[in-house]
Design a protein around this motif. Structure first.
Motif, PDB file in Angstrom:
ATOM      1  N   ARG A 139       2.759   2.073   2.056  1.00 37.44           N
ATOM      2  CA  ARG A 139       2.675   2.934   3.728  1.00 37.44           C
ATOM      3  C   ARG A 139       3.472   2.710   4.702  1.00 37.44           C
ATOM      4  NH1 ARG A 139      -2.923   1.617   2.503  1.00 37.44           N
ATOM      5  NH2 ARG A 139      -2.763  -0.305   4.248  1.00 37.44           N
ATOM      6  N   ARG A 185       4.685   2.109  11.181  1.00 36.85           N
ATOM      7  CA  ARG A 185       2.922   1.447  11.577  1.00 36.85           C
ATOM      8  C   ARG A 185       3.534   0.006  11.674  1.00 36.85           C
ATOM      9  NH1 ARG A 185       1.558   5.628   6.457  1.00 36.85           N
ATOM     10  NH2 ARG A 185       0.415   6.791   7.624  1.00 36.85           N
ATOM     11  N   ARG A 219      -0.800   5.787  12.417  1.00 39.52           N
ATOM     12  CA  ARG A 219      -1.971   5.702  11.905  1.00 39.52           C
ATOM     13  C   ARG A 219      -2.122   5.189  10.618  1.00 39.52           C
ATOM     14  NH1 ARG A 219      -7.051   7.506  13.392  1.00 39.52           N
ATOM     15  NH2 ARG A 219      -7.239   9.089  14.866  1.00 39.52           N
ATOM     16  N   TRP A 220      -2.968   3.514  10.166  1.00 37.29           N
ATOM     17  CA  TRP A 220      -2.102   3.370   8.970  1.00 37.29           C
ATOM     18  C   TRP A 220      -2.668   4.016   7.983  1.00 37.29           C
ATOM     19  CZ3 TRP A 220      -1.543  -2.529   8.642  1.00 37.29           C
ATOM     20  CH2 TRP A 220      -0.452  -3.319   9.545  1.00 37.29           C
ATOM     21  N   HIS A 221      -3.700   4.925   8.135  1.00 37.82           N
ATOM     22  CA  HIS A 221      -4.477   5.850   7.060  1.00 37.82           C
ATOM     23  C   HIS A 221      -4.166   7.572   7.746  1.00 37.82           C
ATOM     24  CE1 HIS A 221      -5.744   1.915   5.100  1.00 37.82           C
ATOM     25  NE2 HIS A 221      -6.196   1.231   5.827  1.00 37.82           N
ATOM     26  N   GLU A 222      -4.256   8.448   6.449  1.00 34.24           N
ATOM     27  CA  GLU A 222      -3.777   9.454   7.037  1.00 34.24           C
ATOM     28  C   GLU A 222      -5.270   9.764   7.237  1.00 34.24           C
ATOM     29  OE1 GLU A 222      -1.501  11.325   6.515  1.00 34.24           O
ATOM     30  OE2 GLU A 222      -0.262   9.439   5.656  1.00 34.24           O
ATOM     31  N   ARG A 223      -5.502  11.074   8.469  1.00 34.61           N
ATOM     32  CA  ARG A 223      -6.999  11.271   8.735  1.00 34.61           C
ATOM     33  C   ARG A 223      -7.638  11.732   7.844  1.00 34.61           C
ATOM     34  NH1 ARG A 223      -8.417  12.108  14.359  1.00 34.61           N
ATOM     35  NH2 ARG A 223      -9.752  13.262  14.154  1.00 34.61           N
ATOM     36  N   ASP A 224      -8.398  11.483   8.426  1.00 35.55           N
ATOM     37  CA  ASP A 224      -9.702  11.387   7.589  1.00 35.55           C
ATOM     38  C   ASP A 224     -10.634  12.666   8.005  1.00 35.55           C
ATOM     39  OD1 ASP A 224     -11.448  11.896   5.438  1.00 35.55           O
ATOM     40  OD2 ASP A 224     -12.450   9.677   5.039  1.00 35.55           O
ATOM     41  N   ARG A 254      -9.493   3.459   7.762  1.00 41.71           N
ATOM     42  CA  ARG A 254      -9.537   4.703   7.296  1.00 41.71           C
ATOM     43  C   ARG A 254     -10.503   5.748   7.825  1.00 41.71           C
ATOM     44  NH1 ARG A 254      -7.454   5.693   2.794  1.00 41.71           N
ATOM     45  NH2 ARG A 254      -7.387   3.796   2.212  1.00 41.71           N
ATOM     46  N   ARG A 255     -11.813   5.130   8.537  1.00 45.32           N
ATOM     47  CA  ARG A 255     -12.347   6.342   8.836  1.00 45.32           C
ATOM     48  C   ARG A 255     -12.949   5.204  10.665  1.00 45.32           C
ATOM     49  NH1 ARG A 255     -16.727   8.055   4.897  1.00 45.32           N
ATOM     50  NH2 ARG A 255     -17.621   9.004   7.223  1.00 45.32           N
ATOM     51  N   THR A 301     -14.229  11.620   9.751  1.00 40.53           N
ATOM     52  CA  THR A 301     -14.074  10.442  10.737  1.00 40.53           C
ATOM     53  C   THR A 301     -15.712  10.030  10.873  1.00 40.53           C
ATOM     54  OG1 THR A 301     -11.836  10.773  10.816  1.00 40.53           O
ATOM     55  CG2 THR A 301     -13.193   9.063  12.565  1.00 40.53           C
ATOM     56  N   GLY A 327       0.956  -1.721   0.390  1.00 41.97           N
ATOM     57  CA  GLY A 327       0.207   0.298   0.235  1.00 41.97           C
ATOM     58  C   GLY A 327       0.613   1.189  -0.468  1.00 41.97           C
TER      59      GLY A 327
END
Length: 191
Positions: free
Chosen positions: A35, A40, A180-185, A109-110, A188, A33
């Motif tokens: 990432r 991580r 976090r494995w994903h950028e902050r959305d 992600r969320r 949320t 991915g």
């Protein structure tokens, strides 16, 4: 002591192998991915150690030869909530599942409390079903218990609440974001 020295499946080699498989899969997913970072990767290692520990402590002992019991019956399933269940068992299950409530949102992600609740419930149900299967097939040493399921889920939700608090405090929020494995959305889901 059983006459067959190989009557019990050794927990350590199986748990270590399980943990290695989990960490390799997680690190490959991060790499694919794009990432992969040290924080991580540290989360991947923590998840692998946690999963191996849960596996070792909830499924084992497993006996290849049937264990004889002096009891007239051997319960494999407890389906009555809050019956014949001790408070220290409830506390243990809550404490053991609190880290899961922190780890799950790091991967999503969320993240939301209900996603954590569903994931903790799915993990706990899987554990209880594996315990039931181990009991039926291999004279496993655990009882599948609805109370364990309930208190595991409570622990996951408490861990999620701790994660939510840490994510909202400015000092700890910056640290949490690195793992976090994903950028902050910003969208949320909190419902």
């Amino acid at each position: 002591m059983p006459s067959n020295p190989f009557g019990e499946v050794p927990v350590l080699p199986v748990a270590v192998f399980f943990g290695i498989v989990v960490v390799v899969v997680l690190l490959v997913l991060l790499r694919r991915g794009g990432r992969s970072t040290w924080p991580r990767s540290a989360v991947a290692v923590v998840i692998a150690v946690y999963a191996a520990g849960i596996f070792a402590n909830t499924v084992f002992p497993i006996f290849l030869t049937p264990v004889t019991s002096t009891e007239p019956w051997s319960p494999a399933l407890a389906l009555i909530p809050f019956h014949d269940y001790e408070a220290d068992d409830a506390v243990t299950n809550v404490v053991v599942f609190m880290p899961l409530g922190v780890l799950i949102p790091l991967l999503m992600r969320r993240p939301s409390w209900w996603k954590v609740l569903l994931t903790a419930a799915a993990v706990s149900l899987t554990i209880e079903l594996v315990q039931l299967a181990a009991q039926r097939l291999f004279s496993g040493g655990h009882v599948a218990d609805v109370n364990d399921f309930i208190w595991n889920v409570v622990g996951g939700v408490i861990g999620s609440a701790i994660f939510a608090l840490l994510s909202r405090v400015p000092i700890t929020s910056a640290v949490v974001e690195r793992f976090r494995w994903h950028e902050r959305d910003d969208r949320t889901d909190t419902a």
